[in-house]
Design a protein around this motif. Sequence first.
Motif, PDB file in Angstrom:
ATOM      1  N   ALA A 214       0.831  -1.207   0.000  1.00  0.00           N
ATOM      2  CA  ALA A 214       0.000   0.000   0.000  1.00  0.00           C
ATOM      3  C   ALA A 214       0.864   1.255   0.000  1.00  0.00           C
ATOM      4  O   ALA A 214       1.957   1.267   0.554  1.00  0.00           O
ATOM      5  N   ASP A 215       0.344   2.318  -0.611  1.00  0.00           N
ATOM      6  CA  ASP A 215       1.047   3.594  -0.623  1.00  0.00           C
ATOM      7  C   ASP A 215       1.229   4.134   0.788  1.00  0.00           C
ATOM      8  O   ASP A 215       2.207   4.818   1.076  1.00  0.00           O
ATOM      9  N   THR A 216       0.294   3.847   1.681  1.00  0.00           N
ATOM     10  CA  THR A 216       0.414   4.339   3.055  1.00  0.00           C
ATOM     11  C   THR A 216       1.631   3.736   3.732  1.00  0.00           C
ATOM     12  O   THR A 216       2.294   4.406   4.518  1.00  0.00           O
ATOM     13  N   SER A 217       1.942   2.491   3.422  1.00  0.00           N
ATOM     14  CA  SER A 217       3.124   1.855   3.997  1.00  0.00           C
ATOM     15  C   SER A 217       4.385   2.574   3.530  1.00  0.00           C
ATOM     16  O   SER A 217       5.286   2.851   4.314  1.00  0.00           O
ATOM     17  N   ARG A 218       4.447   2.899   2.256  1.00  0.00           N
ATOM     18  CA  ARG A 218       5.596   3.604   1.701  1.00  0.00           C
ATOM     19  C   ARG A 218       5.690   5.004   2.315  1.00  0.00           C
ATOM     20  O   ARG A 218       6.771   5.469   2.657  1.00  0.00           O
ATOM     21  N   HIS A 219       4.560   5.652   2.468  1.00  0.00           N
ATOM     22  CA  HIS A 219       4.545   6.983   3.077  1.00  0.00           C
ATOM     23  C   HIS A 219       5.056   6.925   4.515  1.00  0.00           C
ATOM     24  O   HIS A 219       5.834   7.787   4.936  1.00  0.00           O
ATOM     25  N   LEU A 220       4.638   5.928   5.265  1.00  0.00           N
ATOM     26  CA  LEU A 220       5.103   5.770   6.641  1.00  0.00           C
ATOM     27  C   LEU A 220       6.606   5.528   6.683  1.00  0.00           C
ATOM     28  O   LEU A 220       7.302   6.070   7.551  1.00  0.00           O
ATOM     29  N   GLN A 221       7.107   4.727   5.762  1.00  0.00           N
ATOM     30  CA  GLN A 221       8.551   4.471   5.701  1.00  0.00           C
ATOM     31  C   GLN A 221       9.316   5.755   5.392  1.00  0.00           C
ATOM     32  O   GLN A 221      10.351   6.027   5.999  1.00  0.00           O
ATOM     33  N   GLU A 222       8.815   6.523   4.443  1.00  0.00           N
ATOM     34  CA  GLU A 222       9.473   7.775   4.087  1.00  0.00           C
ATOM     35  C   GLU A 222       9.472   8.736   5.270  1.00  0.00           C
ATOM     36  O   GLU A 222      10.466   9.411   5.537  1.00  0.00           O
ATOM     37  N   ARG A 223       8.352   8.795   5.992  1.00  0.00           N
ATOM     38  CA  ARG A 223       8.253   9.671   7.155  1.00  0.00           C
ATOM     39  C   ARG A 223       9.246   9.229   8.238  1.00  0.00           C
ATOM     40  O   ARG A 223       9.905  10.050   8.862  1.00  0.00           O
ATOM     41  N   GLU A 224       9.360   7.909   8.457  1.00  0.00           N
ATOM     42  CA  GLU A 224      10.291   7.380   9.458  1.00  0.00           C
ATOM     43  C   GLU A 224      11.740   7.697   9.067  1.00  0.00           C
ATOM     44  O   GLU A 224      12.543   8.078   9.910  1.00  0.00           O
ATOM     45  N   THR A 225      12.052   7.578   7.780  1.00  0.00           N
ATOM     46  CA  THR A 225      13.397   7.902   7.316  1.00  0.00           C
ATOM     47  C   THR A 225      13.694   9.380   7.551  1.00  0.00           C
ATOM     48  O   THR A 225      14.778   9.732   8.030  1.00  0.00           O
ATOM     49  N   LEU A 226      12.741  10.242   7.240  1.00  0.00           N
ATOM     50  CA  LEU A 226      12.923  11.672   7.471  1.00  0.00           C
ATOM     51  C   LEU A 226      13.121  11.951   8.959  1.00  0.00           C
ATOM     52  O   LEU A 226      13.987  12.738   9.345  1.00  0.00           O
ATOM     53  N   ASP A 227      12.349  11.285   9.807  1.00  0.00           N
ATOM     54  CA  ASP A 227      12.515  11.441  11.260  1.00  0.00           C
ATOM     55  C   ASP A 227      13.907  11.004  11.701  1.00  0.00           C
ATOM     56  O   ASP A 227      14.525  11.632  12.557  1.00  0.00           O
ATOM     57  N   GLN A 228      14.400   9.909  11.110  1.00  0.00           N
ATOM     58  CA  GLN A 228      15.734   9.420  11.454  1.00  0.00           C
ATOM     59  C   GLN A 228      16.801  10.432  11.063  1.00  0.00           C
ATOM     60  O   GLN A 228      17.756  10.665  11.814  1.00  0.00           O
ATOM     61  N   VAL A 229      16.652  11.043   9.899  1.00  0.00           N
ATOM     62  CA  VAL A 229      17.609  12.061   9.454  1.00  0.00           C
ATOM     63  C   VAL A 229      17.577  13.252  10.410  1.00  0.00           C
ATOM     64  O   VAL A 229      18.624  13.761  10.820  1.00  0.00           O
ATOM     65  N   GLN A 230      16.373  13.681  10.795  1.00  0.00           N
ATOM     66  CA  GLN A 230      16.262  14.819  11.706  1.00  0.00           C
ATOM     67  C   GLN A 230      16.868  14.503  13.067  1.00  0.00           C
ATOM     68  O   GLN A 230      17.530  15.350  13.671  1.00  0.00           O
ATOM     69  N   ARG A 231      16.655  13.282  13.575  1.00  0.00           N
ATOM     70  CA  ARG A 231      17.259  12.896  14.858  1.00  0.00           C
ATOM     71  C   ARG A 231      18.779  12.869  14.743  1.00  0.00           C
ATOM     72  O   ARG A 231      19.494  13.299  15.656  1.00  0.00           O
ATOM     73  N   ALA A 232      19.280  12.357  13.634  1.00  0.00           N
ATOM     74  CA  ALA A 232      20.727  12.296  13.431  1.00  0.00           C
ATOM     75  C   ALA A 232      21.309  13.707  13.352  1.00  0.00           C
ATOM     76  O   ALA A 232      22.371  13.978  13.916  1.00  0.00           O
ATOM     77  N   MET A 233      20.623  14.615  12.687  1.00  0.00           N
ATOM     78  CA  MET A 233      21.100  15.993  12.597  1.00  0.00           C
ATOM     79  C   MET A 233      21.060  16.666  13.962  1.00  0.00           C
ATOM     80  O   MET A 233      21.959  17.441  14.295  1.00  0.00           O
ATOM     81  N   ALA A 234      20.051  16.373  14.753  1.00  0.00           N
ATOM     82  CA  ALA A 234      19.945  16.971  16.086  1.00  0.00           C
ATOM     83  C   ALA A 234      21.084  16.514  16.991  1.00  0.00           C
ATOM     84  O   ALA A 234      21.459  17.215  17.934  1.00  0.00           O
ATOM     85  N   ALA A 235      21.641  15.337  16.715  1.00  0.00           N
ATOM     86  CA  ALA A 235      22.710  14.783  17.542  1.00  0.00           C
ATOM     87  C   ALA A 235      24.092  15.320  17.171  1.00  0.00           C
ATOM     88  O   ALA A 235      25.072  15.011  17.843  1.00  0.00           O
ATOM     89  N   LEU A 236      24.176  16.121  16.119  1.00  0.00           N
ATOM     90  CA  LEU A 236      25.478  16.672  15.726  1.00  0.00           C
ATOM     91  C   LEU A 236      25.987  17.638  16.797  1.00  0.00           C
ATOM     92  O   LEU A 236      25.190  18.318  17.445  1.00  0.00           O
TER      93      LEU A 236
END
Length: 179
Positions: A100-122
């Motif tokens: 489902a597209d919703t699954s892909r959207h959730l994955q993309e959102r989780e990846t974006l969250d991971q990038v933001q968390r990684a940037m916050a840890a710099l």
Amino acid sequence: MERIVAIKAGSVTVFEEVYQQFHEKLYYYFLKRTAAADVAEELVQLTFIKLWRYRSHLDETLPLSQQLFRIASTTLIDVLRRKAQERTVLVDVQQLPEVADTSRHLQERETLDQVQRAMAALPPERKKIFGYRIQGFTNREIALRLSISLKTVENQVNRAIKQIREAIVLLIFFADAFQ
């Protein structure tokens, strides 16, 4: 050297002494790289299992600590590679049409969250420099704005990218490991 000879000969007592001496150091080594206490503990156990299993290959001319941390490093790499292979298979399955597209959207959102968390840890200065870079400033403009050398900006941007990439890989690895 004497401990290496004893371990190679199968001395459980000496092995236990080495375990007691290095357990905590290895645990923090893995914890720093994984940020997950249970995974760090599991990696420590795997390291000592490999030490015992391959004790006949120990080099009596090298310090035991050096050999133990080499085993630890390769253990971590092995686990990361295994998880990356599992993730590749998982991605292939998720790309099937019935996903489902919703699954892909959730994955993309989780990846974006991971990038933001990684940037916050710099670290603060690196975060500031990388923030300017994301806003579209050139390295030269950042150097002038912050009154630092161009080389410093280049190094900090490269380190930020590397740190973010490693954080994302570890986050994905641990998310996959516990699903």
